[in-house]
Design an enzyme around this catalytic site. Structure first.
Site, PDB file in Angstrom:
ATOM      1  N   TYR A  90     -14.864  -1.408   8.439  1.00  0.00           N
ATOM      2  CA  TYR A  90     -13.618  -0.672   8.643  1.00  0.00           C
ATOM      3  C   TYR A  90     -13.206  -0.720  10.112  1.00  0.00           C
ATOM      4  O   TYR A  90     -12.075  -1.074  10.449  1.00  0.00           O
ATOM      5  CB  TYR A  90     -13.774   0.785   8.185  1.00  0.00           C
ATOM      6  N   ASP A 131      -2.767  -7.702  -5.963  1.00  0.00           N
ATOM      7  CA  ASP A 131      -4.087  -7.767  -5.348  1.00  0.00           C
ATOM      8  C   ASP A 131      -3.923  -8.499  -4.019  1.00  0.00           C
ATOM      9  O   ASP A 131      -3.908  -9.728  -3.964  1.00  0.00           O
ATOM     10  CB  ASP A 131      -5.065  -8.507  -6.258  1.00  0.00           C
ATOM     11  N   ALA A 172     -14.174  -2.818  12.475  1.00  0.00           N
ATOM     12  CA  ALA A 172     -13.867  -4.184  12.889  1.00  0.00           C
ATOM     13  C   ALA A 172     -12.516  -4.645  12.346  1.00  0.00           C
ATOM     14  O   ALA A 172     -11.746  -5.318  13.045  1.00  0.00           O
ATOM     15  CB  ALA A 172     -14.970  -5.132  12.421  1.00  0.00           C
ATOM     16  N   LYS A 212      -9.897  -2.825  11.615  1.00  0.00           N
ATOM     17  CA  LYS A 212      -8.788  -2.144  12.284  1.00  0.00           C
ATOM     18  C   LYS A 212      -8.602  -2.649  13.708  1.00  0.00           C
ATOM     19  O   LYS A 212      -7.477  -2.800  14.185  1.00  0.00           O
ATOM     20  CB  LYS A 212      -9.005  -0.629  12.250  1.00  0.00           C
ATOM     21  N   GLY A 230       0.817  -1.206   0.000  1.00  0.00           N
ATOM     22  CA  GLY A 230       0.000   0.000   0.000  1.00  0.00           C
ATOM     23  C   GLY A 230       0.854   1.260   0.000  1.00  0.00           C
ATOM     24  O   GLY A 230       0.417   2.314   0.449  1.00  0.00           O
ATOM     25  N   GLY A 231       2.060   1.153  -0.517  1.00  0.00           N
ATOM     26  CA  GLY A 231       2.995   2.272  -0.505  1.00  0.00           C
ATOM     27  C   GLY A 231       2.925   3.176  -1.717  1.00  0.00           C
ATOM     28  O   GLY A 231       3.804   4.011  -1.922  1.00  0.00           O
ATOM     29  N   SER A 232       1.866   3.027  -2.510  1.00  0.00           N
ATOM     30  CA  SER A 232       1.766   3.796  -3.750  1.00  0.00           C
ATOM     31  C   SER A 232       1.253   5.205  -3.531  1.00  0.00           C
ATOM     32  O   SER A 232       1.486   6.091  -4.363  1.00  0.00           O
ATOM     33  CB  SER A 232       0.859   3.060  -4.738  1.00  0.00           C
TER      34      SER A 232
END
Length: 249
Positions: free
Chosen positions: A154, A68, A156, A158, A19-21
């Site tokens: 969301y 993905d 739940a 986290k 998720g570093g984009s």
């Protein structure tokens, strides 16, 4: 390898930010790059060029792959491209608005990305992190600690991520792997534009933050650098809120 006189020098270290984009993940990736690390990032778009016009996204100097993460096999294939890893940062995340998380397909989608994929990434890289005595960092959210009106999946997911940090930290400390987390507060990213783009909602959000401002990806990056460094050598299984005091209210 890192300089013995500077615990925040990551020269020679190999870092992956899932998720570093863009957003928080991109800020973390760039912080490690600036301190000498070799940094790879995973995103959702076909190529790095597809992020060229995205605010808050700078992929220069980063090795990019489209993965993905909700597909366990895709995670395993992408991990097989690595031969070593020192730091694994998991900053993947999705949120659905307009009550999309109250429908089961939406609920499952959010859990798959925000929680189940974290476990898949951890398992895929466990052998490499064990070999390097490395560190895993899970980016969750202060949403783990309070109700998230309109977003049951969301919240739940986290909360689950915080629990996963504790359990994996306990399981893997004997392998020399430190697992910790960061719980960002309100950070201006594309995921929060629904609030930051609405003056009244933004004003209400700022009123709840004692520091009086939104967080930045760079604020989160400072915590990640600390947790991955020798400065945090005895920090195991904690999720550090980085929220400007939001949770104090």
């Amino acid at each position: 390898m890192s300089h013995p006189d500077d615990p925040l020098d990551f020269t020679g270290r190999r870092v992956l930010v899932v998720g570093g984009s863009s957003g928080i993940g991109n800020g973390i990736a760039r912080a490690f790059l600036a301190r000498g690390a070799s940094v790879a990032v995973w995103g959702t778009r076909a190529s790095a060029a597809d992020y060229a016009a995205e605010p808050g996204s700078d992929l220069s100097g980063l090795a990019y792959a489209s993965v993905d993460v909700a597909d366990d096999a895709a995670v395993a294939r992408a991990a097989a491209a690595f031969d070593a890893l020192d730091v694994l940062v998991m900053s993947q995340g999705v949120v659905l608005y307009k009550r999309g998380e109250y429908a089961m397909p939406g609920f499952r989608q959010v859990l798959d990305v925000n929680l189940t994929s974290v476990m898949a990434c951890c398992m895929a890289f466990h052998p490499m992190l064990k070999a390097s005595g490395g560190s895993a960092i899970v980016v969750s959210s202060t949403a783990a600690f309070h109700a998230t009106r309109g977003n049951p999946a969301y919240g739940a997911s986290k909360a689950g991520a915080v629990g996963l940090v504790r359990t994996l930290a306990d399981a893997w400390a004997a392998d020399g792997i430190r697992v910790n987390g960061i719980a960002p507060g309100f950070v201006a990213t594309k995921m929060t534009r629904v609030t930051t783009g609405d003056p009244k909602r933004l004003e209400a959000a700022l009123a709840r933050i004692p520091a009086g401002r939104l967080g930045t990806p760079q604020d989160m990056a400072g915590a990640a650098l600390f947790l991955a460094s020798p400065l945090a050598a005895y920090v195991v299984g904690h999720t550090l809120p980085v929220d400007g005091g939001l949770l104090l209210g």
